[in-house]
Design a protein around this motif. Sequence first.
Motif, PDB file in Angstrom:
ATOM      1  N   GLU A 179      34.954  11.003  18.308  1.00  0.00           N
ATOM      2  CA  GLU A 179      34.130  10.558  17.249  1.00  0.00           C
ATOM      3  C   GLU A 179      34.296  11.147  16.149  1.00  0.00           C
ATOM      4  OE1 GLU A 179      30.382  13.366  18.710  1.00  0.00           O
ATOM      5  OE2 GLU A 179      30.224  12.300  20.624  1.00  0.00           O
ATOM      6  N   ARG A 180      35.301  12.203  16.018  1.00  0.00           N
ATOM      7  CA  ARG A 180      35.586  12.477  14.887  1.00  0.00           C
ATOM      8  C   ARG A 180      36.836  11.597  14.006  1.00  0.00           C
ATOM      9  NH1 ARG A 180      32.266  15.950  16.471  1.00  0.00           N
ATOM     10  NH2 ARG A 180      30.812  16.981  14.938  1.00  0.00           N
ATOM     11  N   ALA A 181      37.858  10.698  15.201  1.00  0.00           N
ATOM     12  CA  ALA A 181      38.848  10.382  14.717  1.00  0.00           C
ATOM     13  C   ALA A 181      38.856   9.124  13.957  1.00  0.00           C
ATOM     14  CB  ALA A 181      38.831   9.280  16.241  1.00  0.00           C
ATOM     15  N   ASP A 182      39.456   8.765  12.726  1.00  0.00           N
ATOM     16  CA  ASP A 182      39.634   8.078  12.226  1.00  0.00           C
ATOM     17  C   ASP A 182      40.172   6.716  12.620  1.00  0.00           C
ATOM     18  OD1 ASP A 182      42.825   7.539  12.194  1.00  0.00           O
ATOM     19  OD2 ASP A 182      42.845   9.912  10.588  1.00  0.00           O
ATOM     20  N   ALA A 196      43.317  11.502  25.624  1.00  0.00           N
ATOM     21  CA  ALA A 196      42.950  11.763  24.330  1.00  0.00           C
ATOM     22  C   ALA A 196      42.146  12.699  23.257  1.00  0.00           C
ATOM     23  CB  ALA A 196      41.718   9.963  23.871  1.00  0.00           C
ATOM     24  N   GLU A 197      40.480  13.324  24.060  1.00  0.00           N
ATOM     25  CA  GLU A 197      40.276  14.501  24.128  1.00  0.00           C
ATOM     26  C   GLU A 197      41.418  16.031  23.857  1.00  0.00           C
ATOM     27  OE1 GLU A 197      37.191  15.643  22.451  1.00  0.00           O
ATOM     28  OE2 GLU A 197      37.140  12.925  22.372  1.00  0.00           O
ATOM     29  N   ALA A 198      42.122  15.414  25.063  1.00  0.00           N
ATOM     30  CA  ALA A 198      43.178  16.850  24.886  1.00  0.00           C
ATOM     31  C   ALA A 198      44.227  16.509  24.333  1.00  0.00           C
ATOM     32  CB  ALA A 198      43.517  16.768  26.487  1.00  0.00           C
ATOM     33  N   VAL A 199      44.817  16.104  23.628  1.00  0.00           N
ATOM     34  CA  VAL A 199      45.812  15.413  22.421  1.00  0.00           C
ATOM     35  C   VAL A 199      45.855  15.685  20.751  1.00  0.00           C
ATOM     36  CG1 VAL A 199      47.183  14.126  21.441  1.00  0.00           C
ATOM     37  CG2 VAL A 199      47.753  13.805  24.370  1.00  0.00           C
ATOM     38  N   SER A 222      35.863  22.491  20.112  1.00  0.00           N
ATOM     39  CA  SER A 222      35.136  20.896  20.280  1.00  0.00           C
ATOM     40  C   SER A 222      32.998  21.520  19.869  1.00  0.00           C
ATOM     41  CB  SER A 222      35.109  20.790  21.351  1.00  0.00           C
ATOM     42  OG  SER A 222      34.990  21.632  22.810  1.00  0.00           O
ATOM     43  N   GLY A 223      33.086  23.409  20.313  1.00  0.00           N
ATOM     44  CA  GLY A 223      31.587  23.073  20.538  1.00  0.00           C
ATOM     45  C   GLY A 223      30.749  22.601  21.835  1.00  0.00           C
ATOM     46  N   PHE A 224      31.718  21.775  22.789  1.00  0.00           N
ATOM     47  CA  PHE A 224      31.342  22.171  24.130  1.00  0.00           C
ATOM     48  C   PHE A 224      30.936  21.308  24.217  1.00  0.00           C
ATOM     49  CE2 PHE A 224      30.864  26.519  24.734  1.00  0.00           C
ATOM     50  CZ  PHE A 224      31.921  26.864  25.431  1.00  0.00           C
ATOM     51  N   ASN A 225      31.500  20.124  23.071  1.00  0.00           N
ATOM     52  CA  ASN A 225      31.004  18.685  23.340  1.00  0.00           C
ATOM     53  C   ASN A 225      31.931  17.872  23.511  1.00  0.00           C
ATOM     54  OD1 ASN A 225      30.493  15.366  22.698  1.00  0.00           O
ATOM     55  ND2 ASN A 225      30.670  15.902  20.710  1.00  0.00           N
ATOM     56  N   PRO A 226      32.380  17.285  24.286  1.00  0.00           N
ATOM     57  CA  PRO A 226      33.547  16.563  25.878  1.00  0.00           C
ATOM     58  C   PRO A 226      33.617  15.074  24.673  1.00  0.00           C
ATOM     59  CG  PRO A 226      32.213  16.561  27.447  1.00  0.00           C
ATOM     60  CD  PRO A 226      30.918  17.095  25.702  1.00  0.00           C
ATOM     61  N   ARG A 227      32.806  14.880  23.726  1.00  0.00           N
ATOM     62  CA  ARG A 227      33.530  13.965  22.998  1.00  0.00           C
ATOM     63  C   ARG A 227      33.471  14.406  21.240  1.00  0.00           C
ATOM     64  NH1 ARG A 227      29.170  10.916  25.723  1.00  0.00           N
ATOM     65  NH2 ARG A 227      30.611   8.973  27.411  1.00  0.00           N
ATOM     66  N   HIS A 228      33.768  15.633  21.366  1.00  0.00           N
ATOM     67  CA  HIS A 228      34.054  15.707  20.136  1.00  0.00           C
ATOM     68  C   HIS A 228      35.553  15.465  19.129  1.00  0.00           C
ATOM     69  CE1 HIS A 228      34.114  19.438  16.985  1.00  0.00           C
ATOM     70  NE2 HIS A 228      35.520  18.926  16.648  1.00  0.00           N
ATOM     71  N   TYR A 229      36.097  15.361  19.232  1.00  0.00           N
ATOM     72  CA  TYR A 229      37.509  14.207  18.810  1.00  0.00           C
ATOM     73  C   TYR A 229      37.084  13.229  18.709  1.00  0.00           C
ATOM     74  CZ  TYR A 229      38.977  19.243  18.786  1.00  0.00           C
ATOM     75  OH  TYR A 229      39.520  20.775  18.872  1.00  0.00           O
ATOM     76  N   HIS A 248      44.783  19.136  20.202  1.00  0.00           N
ATOM     77  CA  HIS A 248      45.800  19.608  19.862  1.00  0.00           C
ATOM     78  C   HIS A 248      46.448  19.210  18.915  1.00  0.00           C
ATOM     79  CE1 HIS A 248      48.968  23.136  21.154  1.00  0.00           C
ATOM     80  NE2 HIS A 248      49.838  22.205  21.533  1.00  0.00           N
ATOM     81  N   VAL A 249      45.962  18.761  18.263  1.00  0.00           N
ATOM     82  CA  VAL A 249      47.108  17.818  17.289  1.00  0.00           C
ATOM     83  C   VAL A 249      46.217  17.058  16.417  1.00  0.00           C
ATOM     84  CG1 VAL A 249      49.056  16.261  16.654  1.00  0.00           C
ATOM     85  CG2 VAL A 249      49.238  17.054  18.959  1.00  0.00           C
ATOM     86  N   ARG A 250      46.254  17.599  15.113  1.00  0.00           N
ATOM     87  CA  ARG A 250      45.122  18.097  13.462  1.00  0.00           C
ATOM     88  C   ARG A 250      45.369  16.749  13.365  1.00  0.00           C
ATOM     89  NH1 ARG A 250      42.500  22.325  12.057  1.00  0.00           N
ATOM     90  NH2 ARG A 250      41.834  23.751  13.866  1.00  0.00           N
TER      91      ARG A 250
END
Length: 228
Positions: free
Chosen positions: A204-207, A88-91, A195-202, A94-96
């Motif tokens: 945590e921000r997912a709609d 999930a984080e990887a994809v 991501s600022g080295f945060n493994p949950r960056h995306y 790469h896809v905004r």
Amino acid sequence: MYLVASYPRSGNHLVRFLVEYLTGRPTLGCRGNEHDVPIHLNAFPEPNLLAHVGGEPIGQKVHSADEVAEALAGDEIKGTILILRHPAEAVMSHVRQPRWVGDYPRYLRRLDQGIKQYFCLKEAILRSGVPSVNVTYENLISECEECFLKELDLIVRFLGPAVDPEREAIVRLDYRRLRALNAMATGRAWGGIRSGFNPRHYSERADPITSRFLRRRLGDKRPDIAAA
């Protein structure tokens, strides 16, 4: 020649940096991308950081099953370092996420394509028949020393005699500084760290639309961070 395989934005640049630093030999970027140069040709805050690197390439970057097949057809591949990031984080990296609801159908199709690319790459490595080792992106960027060193051990053992013991010792003692210098390099075909080295960056921000879609496709998993 070794392959350094990953979905885009999953630590390939960092692993190639470590391979070049440890072995003193270059790694090649993706085929056909003239801007994706060996890491030692980047500009670093410390100009001589990779001055010892040269000679025949030891590695080749790949991001997809097609690139794996092309590499296997053209070179003798000794093995593959496969970098795994939570899908999930990887994809999402790469896809905004779109700003307008009308863009969501196309956006969700791109997420679905990214998920297929992620798992097709893993399958291609498995089917290749060459030795492989899996390293974890979340551990590579972790501030947990034991977590990083666990991944370093995997890389060092896999590369074997190609690794310079003195440089391995330097990485073990000073990996945070070296990792930061790698992140500050310029002149590369790489978009930088978002991501600022945060493994949950995306995650945590997912709609809500994105979260529901990814749960249906991937299950209710969250990125795992190995604990010391």
